[in-house]
Design a protein around this motif. Structure first.
Motif, short mmCIF file in Angstrom:
data_model
loop_
_atom_site.label_atom_id
_atom_site.label_comp_id
_atom_site.label_asym_id
_atom_site.label_seq_id
_atom_site.Cartn_x
_atom_site.Cartn_y
_atom_site.Cartn_z
N GLU A 11 0.81 -1.22 0.00
CA GLU A 11 0.00 0.00 0.00
C GLU A 11 0.85 1.27 0.00
OE1 GLU A 11 -2.24 -3.29 2.00
OE2 GLU A 11 -0.26 -2.42 2.30
N ASN B 40 -2.04 -0.50 -11.04
CA ASN B 40 -0.67 -0.01 -11.00
C ASN B 40 0.16 -0.67 -9.88
OD1 ASN B 40 -2.56 1.53 -9.41
ND2 ASN B 40 -0.97 3.02 -8.99
N ILE B 41 -0.50 -1.45 -9.05
CA ILE B 41 0.19 -2.23 -8.01
C ILE B 41 -0.16 -3.68 -8.26
CG2 ILE B 41 0.38 -2.72 -5.56
CD1 ILE B 41 -0.36 0.15 -5.01
N ASP C 173 1.30 8.00 -2.61
CA ASP C 173 1.53 8.99 -3.66
C ASP C 173 0.17 9.25 -4.31
OD1 ASP C 173 2.04 10.36 -6.03
OD2 ASP C 173 3.66 9.04 -6.67
N LYS D 83 -0.83 10.67 -6.96
CA LYS D 83 -0.93 10.36 -8.39
C LYS D 83 -1.19 8.85 -8.60
CE LYS D 83 1.70 10.77 -12.66
NZ LYS D 83 2.99 11.11 -13.25
N GLU D 84 -0.53 8.03 -7.82
CA GLU D 84 -0.72 6.57 -7.91
C GLU D 84 -2.07 6.16 -7.32
OE1 GLU D 84 1.29 4.41 -9.58
OE2 GLU D 84 2.37 6.22 -10.16
N PHE D 85 -2.41 6.81 -6.21
CA PHE D 85 -3.67 6.50 -5.53
C PHE D 85 -4.87 6.74 -6.46
CE2 PHE D 85 -7.37 7.80 -3.03
CZ PHE D 85 -7.51 6.70 -2.19
N LYS D 86 -4.84 7.82 -7.21
CA LYS D 86 -5.98 8.20 -8.07
C LYS D 86 -6.15 7.28 -9.28
CE LYS D 86 -6.80 12.88 -6.68
NZ LYS D 86 -7.20 14.20 -7.11
N LYS D 87 -5.28 6.31 -9.44
CA LYS D 87 -5.42 5.34 -10.53
C LYS D 87 -6.40 4.23 -10.17
CE LYS D 87 -0.88 6.25 -12.47
NZ LYS D 87 0.47 5.70 -12.75
N LYS E 68 2.93 2.51 -1.98
CA LYS E 68 2.90 3.20 -3.27
C LYS E 68 1.65 4.09 -3.39
CE LYS E 68 3.54 2.22 -8.18
NZ LYS E 68 3.68 1.17 -9.21
N LEU E 69 0.58 3.71 -2.69
CA LEU E 69 -0.67 4.46 -2.76
C LEU E 69 -0.63 5.75 -1.94
CD1 LEU E 69 -3.27 1.56 -2.63
CD2 LEU E 69 -2.43 2.81 -4.63
N TRP F 285 -6.40 -1.33 -7.90
CA TRP F 285 -5.31 -0.53 -8.42
C TRP F 285 -4.44 -1.44 -9.28
CZ3 TRP F 285 -7.35 0.30 -3.60
CH2 TRP F 285 -7.68 1.60 -3.28
#
Length: 172
Positions: A50, A73-74, A55, A57-61, A52-53, A71
């Motif tokens: 988690e 992206n993870i 961030d 920008k990453e969270f909003k993916k 990475k989330l 997500w």
């Protein structure tokens, strides 16, 4: 007879504001998930998936997949039964998300309040409204106090037969 499942599911991401996601669950409730609070509660550190989330920008993916937040992206790597590595997007179960969420202050229109207001304006008792609409005083009381849901056909009977009004439903 079909049995109703009471498993929470997310059916819509309504809004994302920073690290707060507003979701509609399959019970019709809009609920807030504050991931700053959630990640703090989980003591997320740089060793965790988690992390990475954190961030934005990453969270909003985030997107909706399988009735939960996902997500892509993870990636999570899981060994299958024959030893091969399979990759899946990071997801949190909707039952966990429901427990972690907070119910929003309801600005929802409560049908019971509408019925009660119209009944009082018409000068009717609950008993009179029940008789006119083919229900019971107990049922009218439960609806007016928002203790039960009302089916559209019953709502129509109460409005049109009971109150003598015309029901109009507008979806914008």
């Amino acid at each position: 007879m079909r049995q109703k499942l009471k498993i929470p599911r997310i059916i819509k991401i309504e809004k994302i504001d920073g690290f707060v996601i507003q979701c509609m669950f399959n019970n019709g409730e809009s609920r807030l998930l504050d991931f700053k609070k959630i990640f703090n509660k989980w003591n997320v550190s740089s060793d965790d998936l988690e992390y990475k989330l954190l961030d934005l920008k990453e969270f909003k993916k985030v997107n909706l997949r399988n009735f939960t937040l996902s997500w892509s992206n993870i990636e999570i790597e899981i060994k299958n039964e024959i030893g091969q590595i399979e990759k899946y997007p990071y997801e949190i179960g909707p039952d966990v998300l429901f427990q972690l969420s907070e119910q929003m202050d309801s600005n929802d229109i409560k049908l019971g309040s509408i019925i009660k207001s119209a009944r009082l304006k018409a000068g009717l008792t609950q008993e009179q409204l029940a008789m006119r609409s083919g229900t019971t005083r107990f049922y009218i009381s439960r609806i007016e106090n928002n203790k039960t849901d009302v089916e559209m056909s019953t709502f129509r009977k109460i409005i049109e037969a009971g109150l003598g009004k015309q029901l109009k439903l507008i979806i914008e």
